[in-house]
Design an enzyme around this catalytic site. Structure first.
Site, PDB file in Angstrom:
ATOM      1  N   ASP A  92      -6.958  25.259  64.155  1.00 59.02           N
ATOM      2  CA  ASP A  92      -5.765  25.600  63.376  1.00 59.02           C
ATOM      3  C   ASP A  92      -4.827  24.398  63.372  1.00 59.02           C
ATOM      4  O   ASP A  92      -5.075  23.408  64.063  1.00 59.02           O
ATOM      5  CB  ASP A  92      -5.102  26.860  63.934  1.00 59.02           C
ATOM      6  CG  ASP A  92      -4.595  26.644  65.337  1.00 59.02           C
ATOM      7  OD1 ASP A  92      -4.606  25.498  65.816  1.00 59.02           O
ATOM      8  OD2 ASP A  92      -4.189  27.630  65.959  1.00 59.02           O
ATOM      9  N   SER A  93      -3.761  24.476  62.594  1.00 50.81           N
ATOM     10  CA  SER A  93      -2.908  23.283  62.419  1.00 50.81           C
ATOM     11  C   SER A  93      -1.909  23.131  63.552  1.00 50.81           C
ATOM     12  O   SER A  93      -1.260  22.101  63.665  1.00 50.81           O
ATOM     13  CB  SER A  93      -2.128  23.418  61.118  1.00 50.81           C
ATOM     14  OG  SER A  93      -1.196  24.475  61.247  1.00 50.81           O
ATOM     15  N   GLY A  94      -1.729  24.161  64.352  1.00 53.77           N
ATOM     16  CA  GLY A  94      -0.703  24.120  65.398  1.00 53.77           C
ATOM     17  C   GLY A  94       0.601  24.749  64.959  1.00 53.77           C
ATOM     18  O   GLY A  94       1.460  25.050  65.782  1.00 53.77           O
ATOM     19  N   GLY A  95       0.763  24.944  63.668  1.00 57.62           N
ATOM     20  CA  GLY A  95       2.032  25.469  63.139  1.00 57.62           C
ATOM     21  C   GLY A  95       2.392  26.828  63.715  1.00 57.62           C
ATOM     22  O   GLY A  95       3.521  27.048  64.146  1.00 57.62           O
ATOM     23  N   ASP A 146       1.197  24.677  57.676  1.00 58.72           N
ATOM     24  CA  ASP A 146       1.904  25.577  56.759  1.00 58.72           C
ATOM     25  C   ASP A 146       3.137  26.134  57.456  1.00 58.72           C
ATOM     26  O   ASP A 146       3.234  26.083  58.681  1.00 58.72           O
ATOM     27  CB  ASP A 146       0.984  26.736  56.322  1.00 58.72           C
ATOM     28  CG  ASP A 146       0.466  27.547  57.516  1.00 58.72           C
ATOM     29  OD1 ASP A 146       0.110  26.922  58.534  1.00 58.72           O
ATOM     30  OD2 ASP A 146       0.422  28.785  57.437  1.00 58.72           O
ATOM     31  N   GLN A 191       0.313  31.377  51.743  1.00 57.82           N
ATOM     32  CA  GLN A 191       1.354  32.223  52.329  1.00 57.82           C
ATOM     33  C   GLN A 191       1.978  33.069  51.210  1.00 57.82           C
ATOM     34  O   GLN A 191       1.403  33.183  50.140  1.00 57.82           O
ATOM     35  CB  GLN A 191       2.402  31.332  53.030  1.00 57.82           C
ATOM     36  CG  GLN A 191       1.883  30.656  54.304  1.00 57.82           C
ATOM     37  CD  GLN A 191       1.766  31.618  55.492  1.00 57.82           C
ATOM     38  OE1 GLN A 191       2.172  32.787  55.427  1.00 57.82           O
ATOM     39  NE2 GLN A 191       1.190  31.136  56.594  1.00 57.82           N
ATOM     40  N   GLY A 218      -0.223  34.684  57.531  1.00 61.87           N
ATOM     41  CA  GLY A 218       0.932  35.574  57.443  1.00 61.87           C
ATOM     42  C   GLY A 218       0.579  37.029  57.229  1.00 61.87           C
ATOM     43  O   GLY A 218       1.391  37.794  56.706  1.00 61.87           O
ATOM     44  N   ASP A 268     -10.979  35.222  62.539  1.00 59.93           N
ATOM     45  CA  ASP A 268     -10.828  34.868  63.951  1.00 59.93           C
ATOM     46  C   ASP A 268      -9.826  35.834  64.534  1.00 59.93           C
ATOM     47  O   ASP A 268      -8.921  36.291  63.834  1.00 59.93           O
ATOM     48  CB  ASP A 268     -10.293  33.436  64.121  1.00 59.93           C
ATOM     49  CG  ASP A 268      -8.813  33.361  63.819  1.00 59.93           C
ATOM     50  OD1 ASP A 268      -8.449  33.486  62.634  1.00 59.93           O
ATOM     51  OD2 ASP A 268      -8.009  33.222  64.748  1.00 59.93           O
ATOM     52  N   CYS A 306     -27.024  48.363  72.823  1.00 60.68           N
ATOM     53  CA  CYS A 306     -26.537  46.982  72.713  1.00 60.68           C
ATOM     54  C   CYS A 306     -27.501  46.065  73.470  1.00 60.68           C
ATOM     55  O   CYS A 306     -27.928  46.383  74.588  1.00 60.68           O
ATOM     56  CB  CYS A 306     -25.130  46.869  73.290  1.00 60.68           C
ATOM     57  SG  CYS A 306     -24.518  45.168  73.313  1.00 60.68           S
ATOM     58  N   CYS A 308     -26.872  42.915  74.436  1.00 60.25           N
ATOM     59  CA  CYS A 308     -26.228  41.778  75.100  1.00 60.25           C
ATOM     60  C   CYS A 308     -26.662  41.702  76.568  1.00 60.25           C
ATOM     61  O   CYS A 308     -27.162  42.678  77.136  1.00 60.25           O
ATOM     62  CB  CYS A 308     -24.704  41.868  74.977  1.00 60.25           C
ATOM     63  SG  CYS A 308     -23.906  42.904  76.200  1.00 60.25           S
ATOM     64  N   CYS A 311     -25.095  44.526  78.765  1.00 64.44           N
ATOM     65  CA  CYS A 311     -25.661  45.877  78.607  1.00 64.44           C
ATOM     66  C   CYS A 311     -27.114  45.938  79.070  1.00 64.44           C
ATOM     67  O   CYS A 311     -27.581  46.991  79.487  1.00 64.44           O
ATOM     68  CB  CYS A 311     -25.532  46.340  77.167  1.00 64.44           C
ATOM     69  SG  CYS A 311     -23.810  46.666  76.721  1.00 64.44           S
ATOM     70  N   HIS A 337     -19.998  41.052  76.354  1.00 66.48           N
ATOM     71  CA  HIS A 337     -20.279  42.254  75.544  1.00 66.48           C
ATOM     72  C   HIS A 337     -19.399  42.284  74.293  1.00 66.48           C
ATOM     73  O   HIS A 337     -19.892  42.525  73.190  1.00 66.48           O
ATOM     74  CB  HIS A 337     -20.091  43.539  76.354  1.00 66.48           C
ATOM     75  CG  HIS A 337     -20.122  44.736  75.460  1.00 66.48           C
ATOM     76  ND1 HIS A 337     -21.302  45.259  74.970  1.00 66.48           N
ATOM     77  CD2 HIS A 337     -19.119  45.447  74.865  1.00 66.48           C
ATOM     78  CE1 HIS A 337     -21.016  46.256  74.136  1.00 66.48           C
ATOM     79  NE2 HIS A 337     -19.702  46.380  74.054  1.00 66.48           N
TER      80      HIS A 337
END
Ligand code: ZN
Length: 368
Positions: A92-95, A146, A191, A218, A268, A306, A308, A311, A337
Site C-alpha cells: 500500500d502507499s502508506g497513506g 491517495d 475515492q 474508502g 486484502d 478442511c 489445512c 485441521c 486455518h
C-alpha cells in the site's frame, strides 16, 4: 511486465476469473491477499504461508519505511529476499496509516507531514516519496498515494479529496515511469466517499491517466454494509474492465462473495489473521470462538472437511487448550486455518465462475 487476462466470466453476474502475471509468478483471481504489515504474516513462516495456498501478500509502506527502513531493505534489493518470500507482493502507499496511526498528520498539495507513532520523528510523505519507498521494497504492485477521506465527510471535502488524489496519482505515475522497473505495476485508488457522483468523477479522471490496475479505497470505514455494497456496485463497472479491480480492506467471507459478484478481483483484510489471534475461527458453518467451553472435550477438528495442516492434525480440544494457555503455537495453528479458509473460499469462487455456477454458489454461500 504485469499483465491481466480474463479467462472466464459469469453470465448472470459481473464475476470474472482472471490471471495476473507478475515477475514473481502468476496470480489466479479473484484472489485474497493475506496482510503482512511488517514483512511477515504474523506467526507464519513463508513456507507455512505457501502451504495455505496464498499466492500474493500485502506489505505496508508506512511501517516498513519507519522500521527497519530502506537502508536495511536495500541491502536485500527489496522485500522478497529480506523476508524470504518469492511470490508476488503488493504494497500500500502508506497513506492510510499516516492518517490513522501517525500523530499530527497535516495535508497539503505537496504531501502529508506527520510524526512517527513510534518515536515522534517528523516526516513528509509525498506522492514521489511513496513511489520511491515502494521501489526500494521492490513491490510487484505499487499503490499511488491517495487522500483517505474520513467517514462521514461533506460533499465539498470529499470533492477536494478526489481532486487532490487525482493530482497525486498523476505525480505518482510520472515518478514511477521515471524510476521504477517496468516489470512491476502501478495501481491507483478511486475515492469519493459515499457520493456516487464523486466516485464516478474519480474513476473517470484516473481512467484517463491510465494505470495497470484500479483499487477502490474508502469503503468499510464505518458506513452501513448496504451502503458499502451500493457504492461498490456503482463504482466497479466504472473501472476499466480489462484491468484488475481491487477493493481495499475488505472483508468478511460473505462480503467477498458479494463483491466478486459485483466485479471485484482482489481483496486484502486483516480479518483472518487478526481474528485467529483472538481465537475466532472461520468454518463452513460460520465463525466459532475456540475459547468457548463447549470445545473443552471436543475431539473434532475446527472445520470437518478442511484440508489445512491444523485441521488434519489437531482437535478443537487441543487448540482450545493452547489458546487458553496463551501458548505461541495457538496463534500459528489458528492463523494457518483461517488463511487456508479464505484462500480455499477464493478457489471455490473461481471454480464456480469457470464452471458458470457462480450465481448458485453465491446463493448457497450467502443464504446459509
Ligand atoms: Zn483447517
Amino acid at each position: 511486465m504485469v499483465d491481466f487476462k480474463i479467462v472466464s466470466e459469469s453470465k448472470t453476474t459481473r464475476a470474472r476469473a482472471g490471471l495476473l502475471n507478475t515477475l514473481h509468478g502468476s496470480v489466479e483471481t479473484p484472489v485474497f491477499m493475506p496482510v503482512g504489515t511488517l514483512a511477515t504474516v504474523k506467526s507464519l513462516s513463508p513456507e507455512e504461508l505457501t502451504d495455505t495456498g496464498a499466492q500474493i501478500i500485502v506489505g505496508n509502506t508506512y511501517h516498513l519505511y519507519l522500521r527497519p527502513g530502506c537502508e536495511v531493505i536495500n541491502l536485500f534489493s527489496g522485500l522478497h529476499r529480506f523476508m524470504h518470500w518469492d511470490r508476488p507482493i503488493l504494497t500500500d502507499s502508506g497513506g492510510f496509516q499516516v492518517f490513522s496511526l501517525a500523530k499530527l498528520s497535516k495535508i497539503s498539495e505537496e504531501g502529508i507531514t506527520f510524526q512517527s507513532h513510534i518515536d515522534g520523528s517528523r516526516h513528509m510523505l509525498t506522492p514521489e516519496k511513496a513511489v520511491e519507498i515502494q521501489i526500494c521494497l521492490n513491490s510487484d504492485i505499487t499503490m499511488c498515494l491517495d487522500e483517505c477521506i474520513k467517514y462521514p465527510a461533506s460533499f465539498g471535502d470529499t470533492k477536494n479529496g478526489i481532486e487532490l488524489t487525482t493530482r497525486w496519482a498523476q505525480r505518482c505515475k510520472k515518478s514511477w515511469e521515471e524510476n521504477a522497473q517496468k516489470e512491476n505495476a502501478l495501481f491507483c485508488v478511486v475515492q469519493g466517499g459515499m457520493f456516487k457522483e464523486l466516485r464516478e468523477m474519480s474513476a473517470d479522471a484516473l481512467g484517463e491517466i491510465g494505470f495497470s490496475g484500479y483499487a477502490i479505497g474508502g469503503l468499510s470505514v464505518g458506513e452501513p454494509k448496504d451502503i458499502m455494497l451500493e457504492i461498490a456496485d456503482f463504482t466497479l463497472p466504472k473501472l476499466p474492465d480489462t484491468k484488475p479491480k481491487y477493493v481495499m480492506g475488505l472483508g468478511t467471507p460473505a462480503d467477498i462473495v458479494e463483491l466478486v459478484a459485483l466485479g471485484a478481483d482482489m481483496f486484502d483484510c486483516v480479518m483472518p489473521t487478526r481474528n485467529a489471534r483472538n481465537g475466532q475461527m472461520f468454518t463452513k458453518d460460520g465463525t466459532i470462538n475456540i475459547s468457548n467451553s463447549h470445545f473443552k472435550c471436543d475431539t473434532d477438528p475446527i472445520d470437518s472437511g478442511c484440508l489445512c495442516y491444523t485441521c488434519r492434525n489437531y482437535s478443537r480440544a487441543y487448540l482450545r487448550h493452547l489458546f487458553m494457555e496463551k501458548e505461541l503455537l495457538a496463534y500459528r495453528l489458528n492463523t494457518i486455518h483461517n488463511i487456508h479458509y479464505y484462500v480455499n473460499l477464493m478457489k471455490s469462487i473461481r471454480t464456480a465462475i469457470c464452471n458458470d455456477e457462480f450465481e448458485a454458489f453465491r446463493n448457497i454461500y450467502c443464504n446459509t
